[in-house]
Design a protein around this motif. Structure first.
Motif, PDB file in Angstrom:
ATOM      1  N   SER A  38       0.824  -1.213   0.000  1.00 39.84           N
ATOM      2  CA  SER A  38       0.000   0.000   0.000  1.00 39.84           C
ATOM      3  C   SER A  38       0.855   1.258   0.000  1.00 39.84           C
ATOM      4  N   THR A  49      -5.795   1.757  -2.600  1.00 38.68           N
ATOM      5  CA  THR A  49      -5.438   1.231  -1.281  1.00 38.68           C
ATOM      6  C   THR A  49      -6.257   1.918  -0.200  1.00 38.68           C
ATOM      7  N   ARG A  54      -7.918  -2.056   4.344  1.00 41.81           N
ATOM      8  CA  ARG A  54      -6.856  -2.545   5.215  1.00 41.81           C
ATOM      9  C   ARG A  54      -7.358  -2.960   6.588  1.00 41.81           C
ATOM     10  N   LEU A  64      -7.987  -5.633  -0.855  1.00 44.97           N
ATOM     11  CA  LEU A  64      -6.760  -4.847  -0.993  1.00 44.97           C
ATOM     12  C   LEU A  64      -5.798  -5.512  -1.965  1.00 44.97           C
ATOM     13  N   ILE A  68      -4.796  -4.138  -5.759  1.00 42.66           N
ATOM     14  CA  ILE A  68      -3.409  -3.849  -6.110  1.00 42.66           C
ATOM     15  C   ILE A  68      -2.955  -4.759  -7.254  1.00 42.66           C
TER      16      ILE A  68
END
Length: 127
Positions: A38, A49, A54, A64, A68
């Motif tokens: 992140s 992010t 998270r 997450l 990504i």
């Protein structure tokens, strides 16, 4: 049950195991290396992010890592739409990039396999 039905059943089991393995790897990466990954997107849009990903448990960690990995696998789309910064894309660590690209294509392959097996089962060819 016919032999073809048994073969499709066994292939479905392999696809299920593959899906379970992909989810387990995504969870592992999310819990062990999610924060480091992140931090690599400082100049990009926060939707990649998001802090809610998270801190929302296992589902958030999968989101997450999935977000990504999608950005790392298909960066042109995100650069074109202004979500990803070119410097962030270039500075992303290579060892994370390789893992995430392999994970993303594994998920894509598992879902395509699942769809093909489902269509094969519903088509009635195996009866």
């Amino acid at each position: 049950m016919s032999t073809a039905g048994i073969v499709v059943g066994i292939l479905s089991c392999f696809v299920g195991v593959g899906l379970f393995m992909c989810i387990a790897i995504a969870l592992y990466l999310g819990y062990t290396q999610g924060e480091q990954m992140s931090k690599c997107f400082k100049n990009s849009a926060s939707s990649i992010t998001s802090a809610t990903h998270r801190h929302s448990g296992p589902y958030g960690k999968i989101q997450l890592v999935g977000g990504i990995s999608f950005v790392v696998t298909f960066p042109r789309f995100f650069l074109k739409h202004g979500i990803l910064d070119a410097a962030d894309a270039g500075n992303f660590p290579l060892h994370y990039k390789r893992k995430l690209i392999a994970l993303q294509w594994s998920f894509i392959g598992v879902f395509i396999s699942m769809a093909l097996l489902a269509c094969l089962g519903w088509s009635g060819i195996l009866d």
